[in-house]
Design a protein around this motif. Structure first.
Motif, PDB file in Angstrom:
ATOM      1  N   ALA A  61      -6.136  -8.312 -15.449  1.00 42.23           N
ATOM      2  CA  ALA A  61      -5.636  -9.678 -15.635  1.00 42.23           C
ATOM      3  C   ALA A  61      -4.247  -9.854 -15.043  1.00 42.23           C
ATOM      4  O   ALA A  61      -3.915 -10.916 -14.510  1.00 42.23           O
ATOM      5  N   ALA A  62      -3.422  -8.803 -15.119  1.00 48.52           N
ATOM      6  CA  ALA A  62      -2.049  -8.899 -14.619  1.00 48.52           C
ATOM      7  C   ALA A  62      -2.002  -9.183 -13.130  1.00 48.52           C
ATOM      8  O   ALA A  62      -1.028  -9.782 -12.644  1.00 48.52           O
ATOM      9  N   GLY A  63      -3.010  -8.776 -12.381  1.00 47.22           N
ATOM     10  CA  GLY A  63      -3.000  -8.963 -10.939  1.00 47.22           C
ATOM     11  C   GLY A  63      -3.764 -10.177 -10.463  1.00 47.22           C
ATOM     12  O   GLY A  63      -3.859 -10.407  -9.244  1.00 47.22           O
ATOM     13  N   LEU A  64      -4.324 -10.983 -11.386  1.00 42.88           N
ATOM     14  CA  LEU A  64      -5.124 -12.133 -10.983  1.00 42.88           C
ATOM     15  C   LEU A  64      -4.255 -13.346 -10.666  1.00 42.88           C
ATOM     16  O   LEU A  64      -3.190 -13.544 -11.251  1.00 42.88           O
ATOM     17  N   ALA A  93     -10.647  -6.501   5.810  1.00 42.96           N
ATOM     18  CA  ALA A  93      -9.517  -7.419   5.913  1.00 42.96           C
ATOM     19  C   ALA A  93      -9.335  -8.216   4.622  1.00 42.96           C
ATOM     20  O   ALA A  93      -8.211  -8.363   4.112  1.00 42.96           O
ATOM     21  N   THR A  94     -10.440  -8.737   4.074  1.00 42.29           N
ATOM     22  CA  THR A  94     -10.368  -9.491   2.819  1.00 42.29           C
ATOM     23  C   THR A  94      -9.909  -8.585   1.679  1.00 42.29           C
ATOM     24  O   THR A  94      -9.076  -8.983   0.854  1.00 42.29           O
ATOM     25  N   ALA A  95     -10.466  -7.389   1.621  1.00 42.14           N
ATOM     26  CA  ALA A  95     -10.072  -6.445   0.570  1.00 42.14           C
ATOM     27  C   ALA A  95      -8.587  -6.127   0.644  1.00 42.14           C
ATOM     28  O   ALA A  95      -7.908  -5.999  -0.382  1.00 42.14           O
ATOM     29  N   GLY A  96      -8.057  -6.005   1.861  1.00 36.70           N
ATOM     30  CA  GLY A  96      -6.637  -5.739   2.018  1.00 36.70           C
ATOM     31  C   GLY A  96      -5.784  -6.874   1.474  1.00 36.70           C
ATOM     32  O   GLY A  96      -4.754  -6.640   0.819  1.00 36.70           O
ATOM     33  N   ARG A  97      -6.192  -8.130   1.724  1.00 39.14           N
ATOM     34  CA  ARG A  97      -5.446  -9.285   1.206  1.00 39.14           C
ATOM     35  C   ARG A  97      -5.531  -9.337  -0.322  1.00 39.14           C
ATOM     36  O   ARG A  97      -4.530  -9.595  -1.001  1.00 39.14           O
ATOM     37  N   ILE A  98      -6.733  -9.094  -0.872  1.00 36.29           N
ATOM     38  CA  ILE A  98      -6.899  -9.106  -2.334  1.00 36.29           C
ATOM     39  C   ILE A  98      -6.020  -8.036  -2.977  1.00 36.29           C
ATOM     40  O   ILE A  98      -5.337  -8.289  -3.978  1.00 36.29           O
ATOM     41  N   ALA A  99      -6.021  -6.840  -2.404  1.00 33.05           N
ATOM     42  CA  ALA A  99      -5.225  -5.736  -2.954  1.00 33.05           C
ATOM     43  C   ALA A  99      -3.740  -6.041  -2.874  1.00 33.05           C
ATOM     44  O   ALA A  99      -2.974  -5.760  -3.816  1.00 33.05           O
ATOM     45  N   ALA A 100      -3.278  -6.622  -1.746  1.00 34.03           N
ATOM     46  CA  ALA A 100      -1.856  -6.929  -1.585  1.00 34.03           C
ATOM     47  C   ALA A 100      -1.402  -7.973  -2.595  1.00 34.03           C
ATOM     48  O   ALA A 100      -0.309  -7.873  -3.175  1.00 34.03           O
ATOM     49  N   GLU A 101      -2.243  -9.008  -2.834  1.00 34.45           N
ATOM     50  CA  GLU A 101      -1.892 -10.045  -3.818  1.00 34.45           C
ATOM     51  C   GLU A 101      -1.871  -9.458  -5.233  1.00 34.45           C
ATOM     52  O   GLU A 101      -0.985  -9.769  -6.030  1.00 34.45           O
ATOM     53  N   HIS A 102      -2.842  -8.631  -5.551  1.00 38.84           N
ATOM     54  CA  HIS A 102      -2.867  -7.968  -6.866  1.00 38.84           C
ATOM     55  C   HIS A 102      -1.614  -7.114  -7.052  1.00 38.84           C
ATOM     56  O   HIS A 102      -0.983  -7.137  -8.110  1.00 38.84           O
ATOM     57  N   MET A 103      -1.253  -6.386  -6.015  1.00 37.50           N
ATOM     58  CA  MET A 103      -0.090  -5.505  -6.073  1.00 37.50           C
ATOM     59  C   MET A 103       1.185  -6.309  -6.325  1.00 37.50           C
ATOM     60  O   MET A 103       2.042  -5.915  -7.137  1.00 37.50           O
ATOM     61  N   SER A 104       1.329  -7.437  -5.662  1.00 35.22           N
ATOM     62  CA  SER A 104       2.560  -8.224  -5.793  1.00 35.22           C
ATOM     63  C   SER A 104       2.709  -8.818  -7.182  1.00 35.22           C
ATOM     64  O   SER A 104       3.821  -9.029  -7.657  1.00 35.22           O
ATOM     65  N   ARG A 105       1.576  -9.096  -7.863  1.00 35.01           N
ATOM     66  CA  ARG A 105       1.652  -9.686  -9.205  1.00 35.01           C
ATOM     67  C   ARG A 105       1.706  -8.618 -10.299  1.00 35.01           C
ATOM     68  O   ARG A 105       2.432  -8.764 -11.284  1.00 35.01           O
ATOM     69  N   ALA A 106       0.929  -7.552 -10.168  1.00 36.67           N
ATOM     70  CA  ALA A 106       0.844  -6.537 -11.220  1.00 36.67           C
ATOM     71  C   ALA A 106       1.940  -5.488 -11.136  1.00 36.67           C
ATOM     72  O   ALA A 106       2.345  -4.925 -12.147  1.00 36.67           O
ATOM     73  N   PHE A 107       2.408  -5.186  -9.929  1.00 40.89           N
ATOM     74  CA  PHE A 107       3.416  -4.143  -9.754  1.00 40.89           C
ATOM     75  C   PHE A 107       4.617  -4.727  -9.012  1.00 40.89           C
ATOM     76  O   PHE A 107       5.373  -5.491  -9.585  1.00 40.89           O
TER      77      PHE A 107
END
Length: 517
Positions: A80-83, A141-155
């Motif tokens: 939830a923290a990364g959504l 490419a999509t997975a990379g964007r999803i992971a980067a956005e999750h990272m910026s919000r959760a960590f």
């Protein structure tokens, strides 16, 4: 003088340096059997120890690491923290739900900046777009964007990751990850060495690890559970290896305790052994029972031969729902979210309770609340509604007690850093299993189920293996008690393994000497 002895001074046959031969005492069949059994116990402990002592030493030493570093797992709160906050503006005129599939669960979340419906069927799962445009495919490419956005919000923001497509690796070897294949492994160059795993099916973050977790788990959970990828992915082989190795470990521990007690108080130091064997004897007397309980409870964790089989909630789940989830319920959820924006919500689930659909909204901190449909008014449950749920769940069973608890009990609690739903509405039934149900009063969801098998597993595995008893549960009391015991058991097993190595080397040394002669 005659040298011939007189009869009165004659030396009896056999007198002098050698005693007269005597008939061997007769032993009963029981005595012979007892001696044979004792001899077999000694030999079994020796040779079984040669085979298993090293493995048991690895189990004990890796258990010390597991006290402080768990196997990587992404919790619901971490997900939830990364959504991204929900944004259904302009939704939802062109939604196409999967045809011919009975949807059993549905969740609305943002995927790569687009509102999407994640659905789960009995044998399949997938994504459906809730916007005017189709969702982009879940590729690297999509997975990379999803992971980067999750990272910026959760960590912390860490730039674009390096992404590779995989089927599985050491940290995604669980069977539950297979439905998400292919997986996209997104590796970041941040301080914690973060790696996120994105589902190729739904675009969810399904696992995350750090360099710290990966390093310590190679000397913790991986050897402790024999979780080596090549072995773990062959489920029957891995399962049987762990079960039968643990069962033999139980017998090794029992035979060791027997030998230790038989040999106690024999010799000048209350032990006939010397050197390493003496230390092994004494550590066995002190830590043998703990070793037995730990290896036995490790065996119990595998539910060997169906000992702890349970029907689980069974009828409880459909009774609480009242009816299956329908396509209209799913539509009611996403249209309500579009018409009534919810600030701070990052996820929304549809839940059928008592024959009526409700929305469960999830905030970024992982908190969950129930809202009515279609207006999305807050709808926590009062005591009367919870009591009605308890009756509906098991209508044929009398309720022995029902109350709202605000502190953990013996079956609904958190271990170490885990989280548990509190307050919780606890219901205990007066049936043969003394079944316990625990409800979240904020959402009406069933969050815990305990029957007779569950209680046995709780005490025989969690209780004995983790020393998870109420008086020891809090830290640092748990550490102060558990750590010395684990160190002692590790020493016992390491000494046994070393004795086994020396025993195996002895015949080889004898052969070498014979060849040189």
């Amino acid at each position: 003088m005659s040298l011939t002895p007189s009869p009165s001074n004659s030396i009896a046959p056999g007198a002098g340096l050698s005693p007269a031969p005597r008939a061997a005492p007769r032993m009963s069949s029981f005595t012979r059997l007892a001696r044979w059994a004792r001899r077999m116990m000694f030999l079994t402990h020796r040779w079984l120890g040669i085979v298993l002592a090293l493995l048991m030493a690895i189990w004990a030493i890796s258990g010390i690491t597991m006290m402080y570093v768990a196997f990587p797992d992404t919790t619901a709160e971490e997900k939830a923290a990364g959504l991204e906050p929900l944004d259904l503006s302009g939704c939802c005129d062109h939604v196409v739900l999967p045809g011919g599939v009975a949807i059993e669960a549905a969740t609305v979340e943002m995927v790569d900046g687009h509102p999407a419906l994640r659905w789960q069927g009995s044998e399949s799962a997938g994504l459906a777009s809730l916007g005017e445009t189709a969702l982009p495919p879940i590729d690297a490419a999509t997975a990379g964007r999803i992971a980067a956005e999750h990272m910026s919000r959760a960590f912390v923001p860490s730039g674009r990751p390096t992404v590779e497509e995989i089927d599985r690796d050491q940290w995604t070897v669980y069977g539950r990850f297979r439905q998400h294949q292919p997986l996209y492994k997104a590796s970041f160059a941040d301080e914690r060495g973060t790696v996120l795993y994105v589902s190729g099916l739904t675009g969810q973050i399904i696992q995350d690890t750090s360099a710290h977790e990966r390093f310590w788990n190679w000397i913790g959970a991986v050897p402790h559970w024999l979780y080596f990828t090549a072995l773990r992915e062959i489920q029957p082989l891995w399962y049987n290896l762990v079960v039968y190795a643990s069962a033999l470990g139980v017998f090794l521990s029992v035979s060791g305790i027997y030998v230790g007690l038989i040999m106690w108080r024999k010799g000048k130091r209350w032990s006939p052994f010397r050197g390493i064997a003496l230390w092994h004897h004494w550590t066995g007397l002190v830590f043998g029972v703990v070793t037995l309980t730990w290896v036995a409870s490790g065996l119990f964790s595998m539910n060997p031969w169906g000992w702890f089989e349970s029907d689980g909630p069974g009828e409880v789940i459909p009774n609480l729902a009242g009816r299956p989830l329908e396509a209209g319920d799913v539509e009611a959820l996403y249209r309500a979210l579009a018409a009534n924006p919810q600030t701070g919500a990052v996820s929304a689930e549809v839940s059928v309770q008592g024959g009526r659909p409700w929305a469960i909204l999830v905030r970024q901190d992982g908190s969950r609340e129930r809202f009515s449909l279609p207006g999305l008014a807050p709808a926590p449950l009062d005591n009367n509604e919870l009591t009605a749920k308890a009756r509906t769940a098991k209508p044929a069973s009398r309720i022995a007690s029902a109350e709202l608890i605000t502190t953990p009990d013996n079956y609904h609690y958190a271990h170490k850093e885990e989280r548990v739903v509190l307050p919780a509405y606890r219901v205990i039934y007066a049936n043969a299993d003394a079944t316990r149900l625990y409800f979240d009063p904020r959402t009406g969801e069933l969050v815990n189920f305990v029957d007779a098998s569950g209680r046995a597993y709780r005490w025989l595995h969690y209780g004995l293996h983790r020393l998870d008893f109420p008086v020891l549960r809090s830290r640092p009391i748990w550490d102060v008690v558990t750590l010395p015991l684990l160190v002692g058991v590790s020493l016992l097993c390491v000494l046994g393994a070393w004795m086994g190595v020396r025993r195996l080397r002895r015949p080889a040394a004898g052969v070498k000497r014979g060849a040189s002669d």
